[in-house]
Design an enzyme around this catalytic site. Structure first.
Site, PDB file in Angstrom:
ATOM      1  N   TRP A 319       0.894  -1.272  -0.049  1.00 32.45           N
ATOM      2  CA  TRP A 319      -0.176  -0.018   0.241  1.00 32.45           C
ATOM      3  C   TRP A 319       0.866   1.352   0.137  1.00 32.45           C
ATOM      4  CZ3 TRP A 319      -0.516   4.138   3.304  1.00 32.45           C
ATOM      5  CH2 TRP A 319      -1.682   4.871   3.434  1.00 32.45           C
ATOM      6  N   HIS A 320       2.175   1.142   0.784  1.00 33.88           N
ATOM      7  CA  HIS A 320       2.745   2.520   0.945  1.00 33.88           C
ATOM      8  C   HIS A 320       3.536   2.975  -0.465  1.00 33.88           C
ATOM      9  CE1 HIS A 320       2.248   2.083   5.312  1.00 33.88           C
ATOM     10  NE2 HIS A 320       2.435   3.425   5.186  1.00 33.88           N
ATOM     11  N   GLY A 321       3.673   1.740  -1.225  1.00 36.26           N
ATOM     12  CA  GLY A 321       4.473   2.467  -2.441  1.00 36.26           C
ATOM     13  C   GLY A 321       4.764   1.268  -3.427  1.00 36.26           C
TER      14      GLY A 321
END
Length: 466
Positions: A319-321
């Site tokens: 989700w973060h990248g």
């Protein structure tokens, strides 16, 4: 538009407040929706139509879910198809280039990925839309009838681009009625100023040292420089993101909304489990409520619990990248949490609290190296330097930056603990003289922030990239 640019507190926010308080009650939500769409379009105007279509799609999906359930059907097909639409859009904008690059590396092809600007806050408003679908499906909240109220839930500018991720069931009752009180407006304004000071005075300044050290070639990074960079990043990220959350929650309060806190002094934690109960609380709650518990949580035996925890942390990392380092970061924390829960729990319970605290901070600092590194090789290289692999322990560069930033590190360390907040809160409650002084103090903070905002180069919030 960032909260820490002059145009926000001196143009956008006053106009929004005036419109909100001048217009009659039946038009207040409409005014907030218009302001929020302007706020979104300020950064990526090319995606304004996409945002409007996204709202319309999910509004009608929610109505169809409610209709299916009223007819005694599960509505699962509507839910699954709507979730897939969200994941495809998120995957296209966030992971398309990453997938193409890795396919080229794996297959030796030369596919080209056209670079597109990413819609600001796409991960955050996508999770808000998914929350709506899940809450309607699970009867936690009714499907929206008023399209303006639903649009406000999705686009409300304080939380739009970097959270907190407010679940629909929590915000839905407030959409119809969110009266502004003098106490709520005042506390919201104070919280906004505190968050602004965290970002401008602490995060931006700490970032100067971190970015200078991270720009050094790995061969020139001493052990002290590596540790100093990791500590600066840990404090910078905390004050950046918690500062944004404070501003968002404060702004919401100024318009009559009540959001829960998103950070609870995570660096006081004595375990990794406690750390993630205190850091980015709304994201942890989202994965808990919509992934971990629906998958069985810890109720289906040890093997299932391990699988569920690893799944949650794999998804959290992704989700973060779109980078392998985020994946490694998620796996790293998944393994640490499993060790705490199943292997080391009793041993850790017998350690002194101070030792548990130090160990937790050490593990968190290592985790942040994965988070800020551009590649796994860079991350392991930095960690190796932290532990003396092939580098000098101390060099002139490390001494120079430490001499320049140690006062700020001390202020940041003190500010990351609750003692200042507790003392200030108690004084505000008990002392009228302190209440008068606090007005002067907050005014001085605002003036100092304005001065730095005018002189500093533009520094956006780190979590805008997510």
């Amino acid at each position: 538009m960032a909260f820490s640019t002059l145009v926000f507190p001196f143009v956008f926010l006053p106009v929004s407040l005036i419109l909100y308080f001048v217009l009659p009650k039946q038009l207040k939500n409409a005014a907030l929706v218009v302001c929020s769409l302007v706020f979104f379009a300020w950064g990526t105007p090319e995606y304004l139509v996409l945002m409007v279509l996204d709202i319309a799609f999910h509004y009608f999906a929610g109505r169809e879910l409610a209709l299916q359930k009223a007819r005694g059907r599960s509505g699962r097909f509507v839910l699954v198809s709507s979730v897939l639409v969200n994941l495809l859009l998120l995957g296209f904008f966030k992971y398309y280039g990453f997938l193409v690059d890795n396919l080229n590396a794996l297959l030796g092809t030369a596919l080209r990925a056209r670079e597109l600007p990413m819609p600001i806050g796409v991960s955050f408003f996508t999770f808000s839309l998914l929350s709506y679908l899940f809450d309607v499906y699970r009867d936690r909240a009714p499907a929206a009838r008023n399209v303006l109220d639903f649009s406000l839930y999705v686009t409300f500018f304080p939380k739009l681009v970097s959270g907190p991720i407010v679940q629909y069931a929590e915000m839905e009752p407030q959409l119809r009625d969110h009266p502004v009180t003098r106490e709520g407006f005042g506390s919201g304004a104070r919280l906004f100023l505190i968050g602004l000071a965290k970002k401008v005075l602490l995060a931006n300044t700490l970032g100067t040292t971190f970015y200078a050290l991270s720009a050094l070639p790995m061969t020139q990074l001493s052990t002290l420089s590596a540790w100093l960079g990791a500590v600066c990043y840990a404090l910078m990220l905390y004050f950046d993101f918690s500062g944004y959350s404070d501003m968002a929650i404060g702004l919401a309060s100024m318009f009559g909304f009540r959001f829960g806190k998103n950070f609870d002094y995570p660096y006081v934690s004595q375990s990794i489990t406690e750390f993630w109960r205190r850091w980015h609380i709304s994201l942890g709650a989202w994965f808990r409520d919509y992934v971990y518990i629906p998958c069985g949580g810890s109720r289906a035996g040890t093997v299932r619990t391990i699988a569920n925890l690893l799944l949650v942390w794999l998804l959290t990392g992704i989700w973060h990248g779109a980078n392998w380092t985020f994946l490694l970061w998620g796996v790293y924390y998944g393994i640490l949490l499993l060790l705490e829960k199943f292997v080391l729990r009793r041993a850790l319970e017998h350690l002194p609290g101070l030792l548990r605290h130090v160990l937790t901070l050490l593990l968190v600092l290592i985790g942040w190296v994965f988070f800020f590194s551009s590649s796994p090789a860079a991350a392991f290289g930095w960690i190796g330097r932290m532990f003396g692999s092939g580098s000098a322990l101390v060099d002139a560069t490390a001494k120079y930056y430490l001499a320049g930033c140690w006062p700020l590190l001390l202020v940041g360390a003190i500010g990351s603990f609750p003692v200042v907040s507790h003392v200030g809160t108690n004084l505000l409650r008990r002392s009228k003289a302190w209440q008068a002084f606090s007005v002067v103090l907050f005014l001085a903070l605002l003036l100092l922030c304005i001065a730095l905002m005018m002189n500093d180069t533009y520094s956006t919030f780190l979590y805008f990239q997510f």
